[in-house]
Every structure is written in C-alpha cells, then in structure tokens.
Design a protein around this motif. Sequence first.
Motif, mmCIF file in Angstrom:
data_model
loop_
_atom_site.group_PDB
_atom_site.id
_atom_site.type_symbol
_atom_site.label_atom_id
_atom_site.label_comp_id
_atom_site.label_asym_id
_atom_site.label_seq_id
_atom_site.Cartn_x
_atom_site.Cartn_y
_atom_site.Cartn_z
ATOM 1 N N ALA A 261 111.191 100.855 32.579
ATOM 2 C CA ALA A 261 109.733 100.711 32.499
ATOM 3 C C ALA A 261 109.193 99.696 33.493
ATOM 4 C CB ALA A 261 109.330 100.305 31.081
ATOM 5 N N ASP A 262 110.085 98.923 34.117
ATOM 6 C CA ASP A 262 109.681 97.850 35.038
ATOM 7 C C ASP A 262 108.797 96.830 34.336
ATOM 8 O OD1 ASP A 262 109.709 96.451 37.374
ATOM 9 O OD2 ASP A 262 108.129 97.624 38.347
ATOM 10 N N ARG A 263 109.138 96.517 33.089
ATOM 11 C CA ARG A 263 108.439 95.515 32.297
ATOM 12 C C ARG A 263 109.486 94.661 31.597
ATOM 13 N NH1 ARG A 263 103.090 94.732 33.597
ATOM 14 N NH2 ARG A 263 101.990 96.716 33.814
ATOM 15 N N ARG A 264 109.354 93.334 31.714
ATOM 16 C CA ARG A 264 110.396 92.435 31.229
ATOM 17 C C ARG A 264 110.179 91.933 29.808
ATOM 18 N NH1 ARG A 264 109.081 91.987 36.412
ATOM 19 N NH2 ARG A 264 110.656 91.712 38.034
ATOM 20 N N ALA A 265 109.015 92.230 29.215
ATOM 21 C CA ALA A 265 108.679 91.654 27.912
ATOM 22 C C ALA A 265 109.684 92.038 26.838
ATOM 23 C CB ALA A 265 107.268 92.088 27.499
ATOM 24 N N ILE A 266 110.085 93.305 26.794
ATOM 25 C CA ILE A 266 110.989 93.751 25.747
ATOM 26 C C ILE A 266 112.368 93.123 25.912
ATOM 27 C CG2 ILE A 266 111.877 95.821 26.918
ATOM 28 C CD1 ILE A 266 111.506 97.259 24.193
ATOM 29 N N LEU A 267 112.760 92.830 27.131
ATOM 30 C CA LEU A 267 114.031 92.154 27.378
ATOM 31 C C LEU A 267 113.963 90.698 26.923
ATOM 32 C CD1 LEU A 267 116.876 92.122 28.620
ATOM 33 C CD2 LEU A 267 115.815 91.627 30.827
ATOM 34 N N VAL A 268 112.851 90.021 27.209
ATOM 35 C CA VAL A 268 112.683 88.625 26.798
ATOM 36 C C VAL A 268 112.704 88.500 25.285
ATOM 37 C CG1 VAL A 268 111.082 86.667 26.833
ATOM 38 C CG2 VAL A 268 111.449 88.005 28.903
ATOM 39 N N SER A 269 112.122 89.493 24.578
ATOM 40 C CA SER A 269 112.091 89.443 23.115
ATOM 41 C C SER A 269 113.486 89.513 22.504
ATOM 42 C CB SER A 269 111.234 90.595 22.569
ATOM 43 O OG SER A 269 109.883 90.428 22.921
ATOM 44 N N GLY A 270 114.436 90.067 23.240
ATOM 45 C CA GLY A 270 115.786 90.181 22.707
ATOM 46 C C GLY A 270 116.719 89.056 23.097
ATOM 47 N N LEU A 271 116.234 88.086 23.897
ATOM 48 C CA LEU A 271 117.114 87.017 24.378
ATOM 49 C C LEU A 271 117.665 86.163 23.230
ATOM 50 C CD1 LEU A 271 115.300 85.767 27.610
ATOM 51 C CD2 LEU A 271 117.454 87.032 27.463
ATOM 52 N N ALA A 294 126.353 76.356 24.266
ATOM 53 C CA ALA A 294 126.303 76.147 25.719
ATOM 54 C C ALA A 294 126.748 77.404 26.459
ATOM 55 C CB ALA A 294 127.189 74.959 26.100
ATOM 56 N N LEU A 295 127.760 78.089 25.917
ATOM 57 C CA LEU A 295 128.233 79.323 26.535
ATOM 58 C C LEU A 295 127.149 80.388 26.517
ATOM 59 C CD1 LEU A 295 130.531 81.048 27.728
ATOM 60 C CD2 LEU A 295 131.195 81.618 25.379
ATOM 61 N N ALA A 296 126.434 80.488 25.386
ATOM 62 C CA ALA A 296 125.363 81.474 25.272
ATOM 63 C C ALA A 296 124.259 81.187 26.288
ATOM 64 C CB ALA A 296 124.797 81.478 23.853
ATOM 65 N N LEU A 297 123.883 79.921 26.404
ATOM 66 C CA LEU A 297 122.841 79.557 27.363
ATOM 67 C C LEU A 297 123.281 79.835 28.796
ATOM 68 C CD1 LEU A 297 121.647 76.176 25.803
ATOM 69 C CD2 LEU A 297 120.520 78.398 25.662
ATOM 70 N N LEU A 298 124.556 79.545 29.094
ATOM 71 C CA LEU A 298 125.077 79.780 30.441
ATOM 72 C C LEU A 298 125.046 81.263 30.795
ATOM 73 C CD1 LEU A 298 126.576 78.660 32.967
ATOM 74 C CD2 LEU A 298 128.707 79.095 31.734
ATOM 75 N N LEU A 299 125.533 82.098 29.892
ATOM 76 C CA LEU A 299 125.609 83.532 30.173
ATOM 77 C C LEU A 299 124.220 84.160 30.241
ATOM 78 C CD1 LEU A 299 128.677 84.593 27.993
ATOM 79 C CD2 LEU A 299 128.576 84.183 30.460
ATOM 80 N N LEU A 300 123.331 83.759 29.337
ATOM 81 C CA LEU A 300 121.981 84.310 29.377
ATOM 82 C C LEU A 300 121.246 83.872 30.646
ATOM 83 C CD1 LEU A 300 120.783 83.946 25.669
ATOM 84 C CD2 LEU A 300 121.457 86.028 26.877
ATOM 85 N N GLY A 301 121.426 82.605 31.035
ATOM 86 C CA GLY A 301 120.818 82.132 32.269
ATOM 87 C C GLY A 301 121.333 82.892 33.473
#
Length: 334
Positions: A261-271, A294-301
């Motif tokens: 969809a070229d929209r990032r909102a739905i991806l951000v909601s699942g972070l 810390a691992l979760a933050l590293l991988l998500l970043g």
Amino acid sequence: MISYETLTQAIARGIITAEQANQIQALTSTDAPPQDDEKLRFITGFGDLFVAIGLVLFLGALGYFLSHWTVAAVGAGLAVACWGLAEFFTRKRRMALPSLLLLVGFVGSILVAVSFGLALLQSDTSPLEWHFAVGGLIAAVAAWGHYRRFKTPISPAAGCGALTGMLVTLVYSAAPDAAPVVIPFLLLIAGIIAFTLALRLDFQDPRRETRRTDIAFWLHLLAAPLIVHPTMFWIGALSSGSNPVLTLGLFCVLALIALAADRRAILVSGLLYAGVAISYLGQTRGLSADTPIALALLLLGALILALSAGWRAIRRTLLALLPAPLRRVLPQVN
C-alpha cells in the motif's frame, strides 16, 4: 520542485504546453533528492507552531472560565470558538498544525456538549452511554460539516473515528457482557472500511499531489490501530503464554501490506507486538533480564533502517510478484 498540480494548471491556462511540462518534470527530477511519497503536512512554517501555542493557551483558558457553568457549556463554547478561529486560520491562512488542532478541538467539543447536554436535559435515568452514543453521531455529522466548509484533510478520519466510538459505546450500553467479544470484530470491520477508503483515494491520486493523499494519510492512520490491535488481541500477543513465532509471522504480513500500500502506519502499529515477541523469544533462550529488551530494540531498529533505505526497491520487487489485477489498484513505484 514544481508540483504536478501546478504544471497541470499551467497547461490548462495555456502558459506552457504538455511537452514543455514533461521537459520541466524531467529537468527538476534529474538531480533532485528522492521524494518521500508519504509527506506529513503538519507544519508549513514556524508560524504554524507559534499559532498552535497561542491556540492551546487561549482555548485552555477559555475552557477554564466556561467551567464555572457546566461541562456542556464548556463544550459548546469551545466548539463555537474553534469554528470561529478556523474561519481565519484554516479557511484564509490554510495553516496546517492550527487547522489540525482546531478540527480536533471542534469535534471533541461537540461530543462533550451534546453528551453532557443530553444528560442535563433528560430527567430520566437513561444510561450515560446512550448520551455519548448520540454525541458521537452528532460529532461525526459536525466533522462532515467542518470538511464541507474548511476542507481539512483530517475531517473524514475524525468523522469515521466518531462513528466508531458511537458504535462501541452502543455495544457497551446494550450488551455489556458480549462487549469483549463483539467490540474487537467491530473495530476490525471499521478499520478495514477506513483502509479500503484510503486505498481508493490513493488510487485516485497516484502521484500524491492533491488533497486526496492527505485525506488518505489520516484514514490510514485511523485504520492501522483498528486493524492491528484486535488481531493481536485475538492471538494474545501481549500475554505471557503467547506464541512469539505467530506474532512475528503476523507482523511480517503487516509489513507486506504496508509495502504494497506504500503506507507505513499499519507497520508502525505492529512494532510494539513485534518487540514483545522478540523479547519473549530471548527469555526462552535463557538470556539475562534486560538483554531480551535490548535485543528487541536492536532488531526492530535495524529493520526500520533497512526498510527506510530500501523501501522503493523492496516495493518494486513485491509489486512484481503480485497478480496484475491487484498491482493495478496499488500505488506504483515512481
């Protein structure tokens, strides 16, 4: 860079020819930096922020003085003030952030004025939920009227949000025992409707140059949590006994939808849910207390940075794999 809308108007007025417009577009895009297709038009200048501060101070103080009467009076007074201020800052000045604040203030004030006004007028003991349900309906109509007058892009999303809130309130009032089961379905359906409307607007404005893309942005922003949170609730993504692999699999599906969809909102909601799932996986592997977080933050970043760097290339590959009928209704890679 000259916008596509400006070039179209220039052609219509006979200022330039269509061939010249194409040459100008080619010239301006030669050395131009990559454009973000999902622009946030919150602030058009520092003046927006300056006016926004003034609005918060003025409306906050006005609400304080009105509170000496009733809550309904506060809502009615603020609604009138927001509309009047919008006549200048939205209709004449077209200031982005002040227009956003005034729209939210107007719709919220209408909700408060109607809900608490009905509570004061009715002498029976009807549940307060019904008053808020009627208030939500009137607020949705007010959002529609606001859009007709001021063309604020967030107005359709605000109206959809008010209608959704009205339906949720009705369910809580009419069937409180069934509410925990019914409401997630209701939110998901509302999210799918908002998401579909947003995609339709995106399809009508493939270059994302007109007001349609701004309306679609706010509808996507509304639809994302309405779709993601009920779905994650059903699989128990935040519970201690959840299946992290299932949560991460669903997060990957959300990422594919966001790319398509070229929209990032739905991806951000699942972070948040993806981070919790990664943390749970780290705990099952015997990592120390703080290491999984810390691992979760590293991988998500790292994921966010990777997607940001290769968003268009990844989208181009994904669209090539989709069926042609679906590919035609999705935003193309410029």
